[in-house]
Scaffold this active site. Structure first.
Site, PDB file in Angstrom:
ATOM      1  N   GLU A 173      49.766  20.339  22.802  1.00 18.37           N
ATOM      2  CA  GLU A 173      49.543  18.976  23.282  1.00 18.37           C
ATOM      3  C   GLU A 173      48.114  18.551  22.946  1.00 18.37           C
ATOM      4  O   GLU A 173      47.189  18.853  23.718  1.00 18.37           O
ATOM      5  CB  GLU A 173      49.701  18.910  24.805  1.00 18.37           C
ATOM      6  CG  GLU A 173      51.084  19.178  25.320  1.00 18.37           C
ATOM      7  CD  GLU A 173      51.322  18.485  26.661  1.00 18.37           C
ATOM      8  OE1 GLU A 173      52.220  17.659  26.745  1.00 18.37           O
ATOM      9  OE2 GLU A 173      50.577  18.758  27.618  1.00 18.37           O
ATOM     10  N   HIS A 217      47.830  22.893  31.520  1.00 18.91           N
ATOM     11  CA  HIS A 217      47.895  21.479  31.130  1.00 18.91           C
ATOM     12  C   HIS A 217      46.486  20.881  31.148  1.00 18.91           C
ATOM     13  O   HIS A 217      45.661  21.253  31.978  1.00 18.91           O
ATOM     14  CB  HIS A 217      48.811  20.712  32.080  1.00 18.91           C
ATOM     15  CG  HIS A 217      49.110  19.332  31.598  1.00 18.91           C
ATOM     16  ND1 HIS A 217      48.261  18.272  31.844  1.00 18.91           N
ATOM     17  CD2 HIS A 217      50.129  18.849  30.853  1.00 18.91           C
ATOM     18  CE1 HIS A 217      48.764  17.194  31.267  1.00 18.91           C
ATOM     19  NE2 HIS A 217      49.900  17.512  30.664  1.00 18.91           N
TER      20      HIS A 217
HETATM   21  P1  PGA Z   1      52.891  11.862  27.933  1.00 19.79           P
HETATM   22  O1  PGA Z   1      52.486  13.189  28.709  1.00 19.79           O
HETATM   23  O2  PGA Z   1      54.251  12.082  27.334  1.00 19.79           O
HETATM   24  O3  PGA Z   1      52.925  10.784  28.999  1.00 19.79           O
HETATM   25  O4  PGA Z   1      51.869  11.610  26.904  1.00 19.79           O
HETATM   26  C1  PGA Z   1      52.728  14.455  28.169  1.00 19.79           C
HETATM   27  C2  PGA Z   1      52.149  15.537  29.050  1.00 19.79           C
HETATM   28  O5  PGA Z   1      51.081  15.335  29.623  1.00 19.79           O
HETATM   29  O6  PGA Z   1      52.739  16.613  29.201  1.00 19.79           O
END
Ligand code: PGA
Length: 249
Positions: A167, A98
């Site tokens: 992401e 992450h």
């Molecule tokens: P968010 O976070 O939905 O608050 O943007 C997603 C994540 O960090 O996995």
């Protein structure tokens, strides 16, 4: 019918001792016939994993962690939690790579070691990849994604127990999501890359970054996506359910 099945809640550093009580409606939803086939996964902080495991015992909700150590088993590693310990407490999944952890110093090499440790414990992995705003502006997105995939998956023979979460870092917690056209292009790129790298087995790619009930309809138009990694919206069970319902209905 949609092919989206993963709804993964990433609680980050939120939640207190009674927070597992706040997902009652999701547990009920998970038991109903229409939603039984879904993979609903909660990743609370380490301190709450045990409580979440107890609470969701008789449902098809699974529990995961947000990270694990690059060290194995037991050892004199202050502040670390190993994949072995996560498995022992009832975790089935672990988020690795992450951007929050990359900011804390996780390199692709370190993430690769964590993946190996987690796979050895039969944990399923949610591997996060994605470009920063700076990299996006420099038109480096494709290079960054390819390098992250290549380096974090060195020595891994099968993609079977790995879900890839795309992401874009600039989308996390900002309320901004990529345009559908660009998102589709990046998802296809990841999919093609993985298909070349792993000849067999299904490839599960999900999207994360500001997923909420207002933008889920747009995100659902993306092909080749198996679901979503949801941060802040997942802390409110009604929002989480709304996202699930709008996807499945
Ligand atoms: P968010 O976070 O939905 O608050 O943007 C997603 C994540 O960090 O996995």
């Amino acid at each position: 019918m949609t092919n989206k099945i993963y709804f993964i809640a990433n609680w980050k550093m939120y939640g207190h001792r009674t927070s597992a009580n706040s997902i009652k409606n999701v547990i009920r939803l998970a038991k109903s016939k229409k939603y039984k086939h879904l993979k609903l996964i909660y990743c609370p902080p380490y301190t709450l994993i045990d409580k979440f495991v107890q609470k969701t015992q008789n449902s098809n909700i699974s529990i995961g962690a947000q990270d694990c150590s690059d060290k194995n088993g037991y050892g004199a590693f202050t502040g670390n939690v190993s994949a072995f310990q996560l498995k022992n407490i009832g975790s089935k999944y672990v988020i690795l790579g992450h951007s929050g952890k990359r900011l804390d110093g996780d390199t692709n090499k370190k993430i690769n070691q964590k993946i190996k440790n987690a796979l050895n414990q039969n944990l399923k992995i949610i591997l996060c990849i994605g470009e920063t705003l700076k990299e996006k502006n420099k038109k480096k997105t494709i290079d960054v994604i390819k390098k992250q995939l290549k380096d974090t998956l060195i020595g891994i023979n099968s993609i079977k127990n790995i879900i890839i979460a795309y992401e874009p870092v600039w989308s996390i917690g900002t309320g901004v999501i990529p345009e559908n056209k660009i998102l589709q292009k990046n998802i296809d790129l990841i999919s093609n890359h993985l298909r070349r790298r792993f000849k067999y087995g299904k490839i599960d790619i999900i999207y994360g970054g500001s997923v909420n009930p207002n933008n889920i309809k747009d995100l659902n138009k993306i092909n080749n996506l198996k679901g979503f990694l949801i941060g802040s919206a997942s802390q409110n069970q009604n929002k989480f359910i709304d996202i699930v319902r709008k996807t499945i209905n």
